[in-house]
Design a protein around this motif. Sequence first.
Motif, short mmCIF file in Angstrom:
data_model
loop_
_atom_site.label_atom_id
_atom_site.label_comp_id
_atom_site.label_asym_id
_atom_site.label_seq_id
_atom_site.Cartn_x
_atom_site.Cartn_y
_atom_site.Cartn_z
N PRO A 43 1.73 -9.95 -0.16
CA PRO A 43 2.55 -8.84 0.10
C PRO A 43 2.28 -7.72 -0.82
O PRO A 43 2.52 -6.54 -0.09
CB PRO A 43 3.90 -9.38 0.00
N LEU A 44 2.35 -7.75 -2.03
CA LEU A 44 2.06 -6.64 -2.87
C LEU A 44 0.91 -5.90 -2.72
O LEU A 44 0.77 -4.64 -2.84
CB LEU A 44 2.52 -7.08 -4.09
N PHE A 45 -0.02 -6.72 -2.86
CA PHE A 45 -1.56 -6.11 -2.56
C PHE A 45 -1.45 -5.47 -1.26
O PHE A 45 -2.27 -4.36 -0.94
CB PHE A 45 -2.55 -6.97 -2.95
N LEU A 46 -1.28 -5.98 -0.11
CA LEU A 46 -1.31 -5.43 0.83
C LEU A 46 -0.27 -4.21 1.21
O LEU A 46 -0.89 -3.37 2.01
CB LEU A 46 -0.75 -6.53 2.27
N SER A 47 0.66 -4.13 0.48
CA SER A 47 1.45 -2.94 0.18
C SER A 47 0.83 -1.87 -0.39
O SER A 47 0.91 -0.76 0.13
CB SER A 47 2.78 -3.27 -0.30
N CYS A 48 0.22 -2.07 -1.64
CA CYS A 48 -0.64 -1.18 -2.17
C CYS A 48 -1.89 -0.65 -0.95
O CYS A 48 -1.97 0.68 -1.16
CB CYS A 48 -1.44 -1.85 -3.20
N ILE A 49 -2.47 -1.41 -0.20
CA ILE A 49 -3.42 -0.90 0.88
C ILE A 49 -2.79 0.06 1.88
O ILE A 49 -3.23 1.16 2.10
CB ILE A 49 -4.01 -2.30 1.47
N CYS A 50 -1.51 -0.42 2.25
CA CYS A 50 -0.97 0.51 3.27
C CYS A 50 -0.52 1.88 2.58
O CYS A 50 -0.38 2.81 3.13
CB CYS A 50 0.26 -0.27 3.65
N LEU A 51 -0.09 1.78 1.22
CA LEU A 51 0.26 2.73 0.49
C LEU A 51 -0.85 3.97 0.29
O LEU A 51 -0.75 4.91 0.59
CB LEU A 51 0.59 2.73 -0.80
N LYS A 84 -7.18 10.59 -6.42
CA LYS A 84 -8.38 9.53 -5.99
C LYS A 84 -8.93 8.75 -7.07
O LYS A 84 -9.76 7.91 -6.61
CB LYS A 84 -9.42 10.34 -4.94
N HIS A 85 -8.84 9.25 -8.31
CA HIS A 85 -9.33 8.49 -9.42
C HIS A 85 -9.11 6.95 -9.41
O HIS A 85 -8.01 6.65 -9.19
CB HIS A 85 -9.17 9.22 -10.65
N VAL A 86 -10.10 6.19 -9.88
CA VAL A 86 -9.88 4.86 -9.75
C VAL A 86 -8.65 4.44 -10.58
O VAL A 86 -8.17 3.35 -10.54
CB VAL A 86 -11.23 3.93 -10.13
N LYS A 87 -8.41 5.29 -11.84
CA LYS A 87 -7.68 4.86 -12.62
C LYS A 87 -6.04 4.48 -12.31
O LYS A 87 -5.41 3.57 -12.68
CB LYS A 87 -7.64 5.70 -13.92
N TYR A 88 -5.86 5.35 -11.29
CA TYR A 88 -4.43 5.06 -10.70
C TYR A 88 -4.53 3.80 -9.96
O TYR A 88 -3.38 3.07 -9.95
CB TYR A 88 -4.34 6.11 -9.59
N ARG A 89 -5.40 3.47 -9.25
CA ARG A 89 -5.52 2.08 -8.41
C ARG A 89 -5.48 0.91 -9.55
O ARG A 89 -5.02 -0.09 -9.24
CB ARG A 89 -6.51 2.19 -7.65
N ILE A 90 -6.09 1.00 -10.58
CA ILE A 90 -6.28 0.09 -11.53
C ILE A 90 -4.82 -0.18 -12.24
O ILE A 90 -4.46 -1.42 -12.20
CB ILE A 90 -7.23 0.20 -12.66
N SER A 91 -4.19 1.03 -12.37
CA SER A 91 -2.93 0.89 -13.15
C SER A 91 -1.85 0.18 -12.20
O SER A 91 -1.29 -0.72 -12.48
CB SER A 91 -2.28 2.31 -13.43
N LEU A 92 -2.03 0.53 -10.98
CA LEU A 92 -1.04 -0.24 -9.85
C LEU A 92 -1.37 -1.69 -9.71
O LEU A 92 -0.40 -2.43 -9.63
CB LEU A 92 -1.13 0.53 -8.49
N SER A 93 -2.65 -2.01 -9.67
CA SER A 93 -3.16 -3.19 -9.69
C SER A 93 -2.78 -4.29 -10.82
O SER A 93 -2.22 -5.42 -10.58
CB SER A 93 -4.43 -3.37 -9.71
N VAL A 94 -2.79 -3.61 -12.12
CA VAL A 94 -2.06 -4.27 -13.30
C VAL A 94 -0.53 -4.50 -13.19
O VAL A 94 -0.19 -5.52 -13.52
CB VAL A 94 -2.26 -3.31 -14.40
N VAL A 95 0.16 -3.59 -12.53
CA VAL A 95 1.41 -3.73 -12.51
C VAL A 95 1.70 -5.02 -11.25
O VAL A 95 2.65 -5.60 -11.73
CB VAL A 95 2.37 -2.50 -11.90
N VAL A 96 1.02 -4.95 -10.37
CA VAL A 96 1.25 -6.03 -9.33
C VAL A 96 0.94 -7.39 -10.05
O VAL A 96 1.68 -8.15 -9.77
CB VAL A 96 0.20 -5.70 -8.30
#
Length: 322
Positions: free
Chosen positions: A130-138, A154-166
């Motif tokens: 659910p959390l990673f699908l929510s990230c994709i939807c976001l 758009k930088h990858v660092k934002y997505r890496i940070s969110l992935s670490v939180v998840v």
Amino acid sequence: MERNVSFPFNSTSLPTHFALVTADGINATVKPFSVFDGCDHQVEAILFDLTLQCINIVVGIPANLLVIAILIRNHKEPSTSDIYLGCLAFMDAYFGVMSPINLLNLYLWNSKGVWSAVKFSYGVKDTSGPLFLSCICLDRFVAVLFPIAFGQHKHVKYRISLSVVVLCLTFAYSGAKTVGGLPNFEKVFTGEVLATFIWMVVCNVSILWTLKRPRSSGKDEMHPMKKKAFKIVYSILCIIVFNYLPPVALFPFEDHYSPDVFRCYVQPTGFAFLNISSTTQPLVYLARLEKVPFLSDTCVKTCCIRVSAENKKKSPAQNSSV
């Protein structure tokens, strides 16, 4: 003693030995450990879940490994959601690998230690999907409705940070689920899946409504890039409804069922639809690809159940523009 009404496979607390204590303080009888935990004679829904998990073993594991291989192959031209897709595929593959271990433990080993490891994998599945699908939807939501803000972040660092939180939330939930003993802990999952379901539906419906709106020029024809985005979001919405609607519709009404019915029938049925997402999610991703590396077109059509009748009627130029 308060009755544990959690599903024996996705339950919060481990089945434990129960002892009857005599007046002299001596244990008279001890209930043997069982991973079925009281549902030994009500196994229909449990077998339904195990059947779907067998599909994860046969189809889901190879499909998720293929998704990971494709993402690695395309790392030079990544999509902004690729890191979420990669994490999701890895977690689904891990859950699929744990399924045969679970089956062996059910009917052969009956080990508490193995059951703890299986419970951890259930916690990973409950949270990561659910959390990673929510990230994709976001990610898609911001890209379509707020393109300027999307370009600035758009930088990858934002997505890496969110992935670490998840991942931290996932492992914290899984650890707590493995340890067990927390009161009303199962309601955490109910709240999580309900909140993420609402969020994903709102995001995807908003995106589809935005993409469907005609352009300012008055033309009804959708731009090829918008059409591709529309297909992606629509496929995600189908996954959300098919895999997450059953637990969302069933689990909040726990108090309306008897403890045995909820534990042995309602929960395994809801979790079965959630667990099979380890197969449906990678297959939907592979079905969206015009060409799947490492596989022939015949194999892709068979494994992904891809409907390609319309694509055959299109010219190569049309196919490349979608």
